[in-house]
Each structure stands twice: as structure tokens, then as C-alpha cells.
Motif scaffolding. Structure first.
Motif, PDB file in Angstrom:
ATOM      1  N   TYR A  53       5.107   6.729   0.311  1.00  0.00           N
ATOM      2  CA  TYR A  53       5.828   6.139  -0.813  1.00  0.00           C
ATOM      3  C   TYR A  53       4.902   5.985  -2.012  1.00  0.00           C
ATOM      4  O   TYR A  53       5.322   6.200  -3.147  1.00  0.00           O
ATOM      5  N   ILE A  54       3.669   5.623  -1.768  1.00  0.00           N
ATOM      6  CA  ILE A  54       2.702   5.486  -2.860  1.00  0.00           C
ATOM      7  C   ILE A  54       2.432   6.857  -3.496  1.00  0.00           C
ATOM      8  O   ILE A  54       2.375   6.984  -4.726  1.00  0.00           O
ATOM      9  N   ILE A  55       2.313   7.888  -2.666  1.00  0.00           N
ATOM     10  CA  ILE A  55       2.059   9.231  -3.195  1.00  0.00           C
ATOM     11  C   ILE A  55       3.236   9.718  -4.034  1.00  0.00           C
ATOM     12  O   ILE A  55       3.057  10.210  -5.154  1.00  0.00           O
ATOM     13  N   SER A  56       4.458   9.577  -3.521  1.00  0.00           N
ATOM     14  CA  SER A  56       5.611  10.057  -4.288  1.00  0.00           C
ATOM     15  C   SER A  56       5.836   9.226  -5.543  1.00  0.00           C
ATOM     16  O   SER A  56       6.258   9.758  -6.571  1.00  0.00           O
ATOM     17  N   GLY A  57       5.529   7.934  -5.494  1.00  0.00           N
ATOM     18  CA  GLY A  57       5.634   7.106  -6.694  1.00  0.00           C
ATOM     19  C   GLY A  57       4.599   7.489  -7.733  1.00  0.00           C
ATOM     20  O   GLY A  57       4.890   7.515  -8.934  1.00  0.00           O
ATOM     21  N   ALA A  58       3.382   7.807  -7.278  1.00  0.00           N
ATOM     22  CA  ALA A  58       2.335   8.214  -8.220  1.00  0.00           C
ATOM     23  C   ALA A  58       2.671   9.549  -8.869  1.00  0.00           C
ATOM     24  O   ALA A  58       2.440   9.744 -10.067  1.00  0.00           O
TER      25      ALA A  58
END
Length: 153
Positions: A53-58
Motif C-alpha cells: 500500500y505504501i508503494i502504490s501510494g508513493a
């Protein structure tokens, strides 16, 4: 003008995805240590879902210019995969809620049920966010030609 608004919406949705990933990681640490033999904890579900989720949000917050087709496809693929990861996370947390299994922390009976319930709630929210981002970027990526334009003959 429309691309500026779209990138602003994607940026705000990306920040929300990053926050949901941090929440997954924060609640995943106690789940891992308290309910070590639960389904969601055994597969380290909060960790790999939170990190993704952090990767896709970034990736979603990084897009500023929608004319770069590679970045647009990357954001679409990251959010589509994030939706798949959220779906797998929902299945794992549902298995934990339906079949709590055996755990050694018998003196804390509420922890193996409460933490997966909270994590499942945030995973459902992430699924909605990832689908929303994928729809937003997909509407830009897969739009058809302009109907009102006149092509040279």
C-alpha cells in the motif's frame, strides 16, 4: 486543466494509501506477536499488504505529468495490483475471523479477534481506495479519441 485536477486527486488518494499502509504495519506488529498462530499473522499479511500500500501510494503521489504514458501505466498497474493484494488480505483476515485456530495467548482472548477485525476494516478501505485510483487513472489512460475533432482526410 483536467490533467492538473486528476493528478491532484491521485496525489491525495496516494497520501491516503500511504497512511493506510502505515496503519497496517502499525497494527500488524502487535498481531504478529500476540496472535502468532492466527491465519493473518502466520502469513505476515499485515506486513506485505502494508508495504505494498505504501508503494502504490508513493507511485500515485509521484505522478505530476499525465503526458508520460509509462508513468500513467505504472500507476494503473500499481493500483490494480494493490487491489488484488487487498482482496487477498481480506480473505486472510476473514479466515482468521471465521477460524481463529489455536493460539497460546489464552490470557488475552480478545486480541486474536480484535486486531484482525481492525486490519480487515482498513484492508476493505484500501481496496476501495485502490479501485478508485485505478478507475481514475484508467479513465485517463483508456479514453477514446475525441468525438468532436475533425480528422484530416
Amino acid at each position: 486543466m483536467a490533467s492538473k485536477g486528476l493528478s491532484g486527486h491521485l496525489s491525495s488518494l496516494g497520501v491516503t494509501q500511504i497512511m493506510l499502509g502505515l496503519i497496517q504495519l502499525t497494527f500488524g506488529i502487535p498481531l504478529f506477536f500476540i496472535a502468532r498462530h492466527a491465519h493473518g499473522s502466520a502469513f505476515a499479511t499485515p506486513f506485505w499488504t502494508g508495504i505494498w500500500y505504501i508503494i502504490s501510494g508513493a507511485v500515485s503521489t509521484e505522478i505530476k505529468d499525465l503526458s508520460n504514458n509509462f508513468k500513467v501505466k505504472l500507476v494503473f498497474a500499481a493500483n490494480a495490483f494493490s487491489a488484488v493484494v487487498a482482496g487477498i488480505g481480506i480473505i486472510e483476515y476473514s479466515r482468521n475471523l471465521c477460524y481463529p485456530g489455536s493460539y497460546y495467548a489464552t490470557w488475552r482472548p480478545a486480541a486474536p479477534f480484535t486486531l484482525p477485525a481492525i486490519l480487515q476494516y482498513y484492508t476493505v478501505v484500501e481496496l476501495i481506495m485502490a479501485i478508485g485510483c485505478a478507475i481514475l487513472i484508467g479513465s485517463h489512460l483508456f479514453r477514446c479519441c475525441n468525438i468532436n475533432s475533425v480528422s484530416p482526410a
